[in-house]
Design an enzyme around this catalytic site. Sequence first.
Site, PDB file in Angstrom:
ATOM      1  N   TRP A 133       5.297   7.798  -4.255  1.00 38.60           N
ATOM      2  CA  TRP A 133       6.370   6.802  -4.349  1.00 38.60           C
ATOM      3  C   TRP A 133       7.091   6.954  -5.684  1.00 38.60           C
ATOM      4  O   TRP A 133       6.448   7.142  -6.714  1.00 38.60           O
ATOM      5  CB  TRP A 133       5.765   5.408  -4.207  1.00 38.60           C
ATOM      6  CG  TRP A 133       6.725   4.282  -4.437  1.00 38.60           C
ATOM      7  CD1 TRP A 133       7.989   4.153  -3.902  1.00 38.60           C
ATOM      8  CD2 TRP A 133       6.498   3.117  -5.232  1.00 38.60           C
ATOM      9  NE1 TRP A 133       8.553   2.978  -4.337  1.00 38.60           N
ATOM     10  CE2 TRP A 133       7.652   2.318  -5.131  1.00 38.60           C
ATOM     11  CE3 TRP A 133       5.422   2.653  -5.993  1.00 38.60           C
ATOM     12  CZ2 TRP A 133       7.779   1.091  -5.794  1.00 38.60           C
ATOM     13  CZ3 TRP A 133       5.521   1.436  -6.633  1.00 38.60           C
ATOM     14  CH2 TRP A 133       6.708   0.670  -6.542  1.00 38.60           C
ATOM     15  N   ASP A 214      -3.419   2.152  -3.422  1.00 37.57           N
ATOM     16  CA  ASP A 214      -2.172   1.391  -3.317  1.00 37.57           C
ATOM     17  C   ASP A 214      -2.012   1.072  -1.828  1.00 37.57           C
ATOM     18  O   ASP A 214      -1.732   1.972  -1.037  1.00 37.57           O
ATOM     19  CB  ASP A 214      -1.007   2.246  -3.850  1.00 37.57           C
ATOM     20  CG  ASP A 214       0.331   1.516  -3.734  1.00 37.57           C
ATOM     21  OD1 ASP A 214       1.339   2.043  -4.259  1.00 37.57           O
ATOM     22  OD2 ASP A 214       0.371   0.432  -3.114  1.00 37.57           O
ATOM     23  N   LYS A 250       6.100  -5.876   2.862  1.00 37.68           N
ATOM     24  CA  LYS A 250       6.475  -5.295   4.153  1.00 37.68           C
ATOM     25  C   LYS A 250       5.748  -5.954   5.309  1.00 37.68           C
ATOM     26  O   LYS A 250       6.359  -6.344   6.295  1.00 37.68           O
ATOM     27  CB  LYS A 250       6.194  -3.782   4.176  1.00 37.68           C
ATOM     28  CG  LYS A 250       7.033  -3.003   3.202  1.00 37.68           C
ATOM     29  CD  LYS A 250       6.363  -2.986   1.867  1.00 37.68           C
ATOM     30  CE  LYS A 250       7.131  -2.204   0.848  1.00 37.68           C
ATOM     31  NZ  LYS A 250       6.444  -2.239  -0.461  1.00 37.68           N
TER      32      LYS A 250
HETATM   33  C1  LIG Z   1       3.475   2.910  -1.848  1.00 34.06           C
HETATM   34  C2  LIG Z   1       4.207   1.714  -2.398  1.00 34.06           C
HETATM   35  N1  LIG Z   1       3.579   0.965  -3.363  1.00 34.06           N
HETATM   36  C3  LIG Z   1       4.162  -0.120  -3.878  1.00 34.06           C
HETATM   37  C4  LIG Z   1       5.431  -0.496  -3.472  1.00 34.06           C
HETATM   38  C5  LIG Z   1       5.991  -1.734  -4.167  1.00 34.06           C
HETATM   39  O1  LIG Z   1       6.363  -2.689  -3.320  1.00 34.06           O
HETATM   40  P1  LIG Z   1       6.599  -4.196  -3.846  1.00 34.06           P
HETATM   41  O2  LIG Z   1       5.472  -4.979  -3.277  1.00 34.06           O
HETATM   42  O3  LIG Z   1       7.930  -4.577  -3.295  1.00 34.06           O
HETATM   43  O4  LIG Z   1       6.577  -4.220  -5.341  1.00 34.06           O
HETATM   44  C6  LIG Z   1       6.150   0.229  -2.498  1.00 34.06           C
HETATM   45  C7  LIG Z   1       7.551  -0.185  -2.041  1.00 34.06           C
HETATM   46  N2  LIG Z   1       8.419   0.913  -1.830  1.00 34.06           N
HETATM   47  C8  LIG Z   1       9.570   0.752  -0.970  1.00 34.06           C
HETATM   48  C9  LIG Z   1      10.420  -0.461  -1.363  1.00 34.06           C
HETATM   49  C10 LIG Z   1      11.453  -0.296  -2.454  1.00 34.06           C
HETATM   50  C11 LIG Z   1      10.832   0.114  -3.774  1.00 34.06           C
HETATM   51  O5  LIG Z   1      10.848   1.326  -4.035  1.00 34.06           O
HETATM   52  O6  LIG Z   1      10.370  -0.755  -4.518  1.00 34.06           O
HETATM   53  C12 LIG Z   1      10.353   2.066  -0.935  1.00 34.06           C
HETATM   54  O7  LIG Z   1       9.754   3.101  -1.325  1.00 34.06           O
HETATM   55  O8  LIG Z   1      11.473   2.068  -0.394  1.00 34.06           O
HETATM   56  C13 LIG Z   1       5.505   1.336  -1.941  1.00 34.06           C
HETATM   57  O9  LIG Z   1       6.103   2.071  -0.990  1.00 34.06           O
END
Ligand SMILES: Cc1[nH+]cc(COP(=O)(O)O)c(CN[C@@H](CCC(=O)O)C(=O)O)c1O
Length: 402
Positions: A133, A214, A250
């Site tokens: 990511w 993660d 998500k």
């Molecule tokens: C693997 C992973 N870990 C952590 C997160 C963090 O999510 P959050 O709970 O909102 O802090 C995300 C979101 N990644 C998607 C959302 C946008 C972002 O990059 O942030 C993405 O890769 O589009 C992941 O894809």
Amino acid sequence: MTSWAHIPLGPPDAILGITDAFKKDIHPKKMNLGVGAYRDDDGKPYVLNAVRKAEQRIIQDKLDKEYLSITGLPSFTKEAALLAYGKDSEPLQEGLLAITQSISGTGALRVGGVFLNRFYPYHKKIYFPTPTWGNHGAIFRDSGFEIAQYRYFDKSTNGLDFEGFMEDIRSAPKNSIFLLHACAHNPTGVDPTPQQWDQISEVIKERGHLPFFDMAYQGFASGDINRDAYAVRKFVSDGHRIALSQSFAKNMGMYGERVGAFSLITESVKEKAAVDSQLKLVIRPMYSNPPMNGARIVSYVLSDSELHKEWLGEVKIMADRIKLMRKKLKHHLVEDFESKLPWNHITDQIGMFCFTGLKPEQVERLTHDYHVYLTKDGRISISGISSKNVKYLAEAIHQVTK
Ligand SMILES: Cc1[nH+]cc(COP(=O)(O)O)c(CN[C@@H](CCC(=O)O)C(=O)O)c1O
């Protein structure tokens, strides 16, 4: 008077910056396949019914707006731990899990990163899958870590480079930290099989590495919360004292509510108390204590049997729609446009993203000529595809790859 003229202009975010570019585009057929945020078949954001009902109950309960404790809402962290580790988890039953609410998954990774950089007794180096990511690097560099990579994605098969992965686990210095995507790997959508996770667990244990999971997509990958937690629970039952970041962005559609948790398995109640106390000392100067609204909603949904059941149904609906869009995209490419390229990976991969294998120049053309927005590495967020635009996307991909 201070001058800020020395500050360089920073680049737009590789993921979130795509939405900005998409919004500026006025083309009627534009598609945003950048950010990993669920959209329904009308291309609209989806607020789960279970979430709406929980919100109503919270309003009816007329709760206060006092500060939460530094580690957040206890009813939330209890439910988050149960969801991830399962009710039969020994460390959970024995009270050995140190856990804190976090500012979603990003916040959990950051709190975990700062804590581990302060207290991890070995080399401050963390191994990421290749690719990973886009925000992982900055989170852990800013937490003081040296970053290293392990082999993960096999470009030749658009699948897992399992042998390379295993070799890199074996060759990393003992007691290294390995960041592992628990399910729905971002950006590739390629996950190890349960059998492969079993072997990964064995070798990571042999080397004394610390697994940092993660888990940002539990339930959203396969539609089954237990199946998506297989790796986490298997590692714990194998005796690993894992670190875990959870996101409810998500799987509960709580993107902007910023709801997550960081947890670490300890060896004794005394160790847990010490870890909890030090997590508080990391968090207090960072943001003092977390926002309550989203945590309350998640704790209401998870703790109420009716809402929990409704949520499980909705997370499966989201996961199933994603799977259907994968099938349709591949069908149009292969059947309608008779693309001669191998597209099995579109349906072999799982979760929010498909790692298409498109080259940067093909990505560029997809955006410039067809107004399809995606990350430069060729990752597409499947949730941006609907029954209305899937054929258009297939044609565009065919045109730039034929
Ligand atoms: C693997 C992973 N870990 C952590 C997160 C963090 O999510 P959050 O709970 O909102 O802090 C995300 C979101 N990644 C998607 C959302 C946008 C972002 O990059 O942030 C993405 O890769 O589009 C992941 O894809």
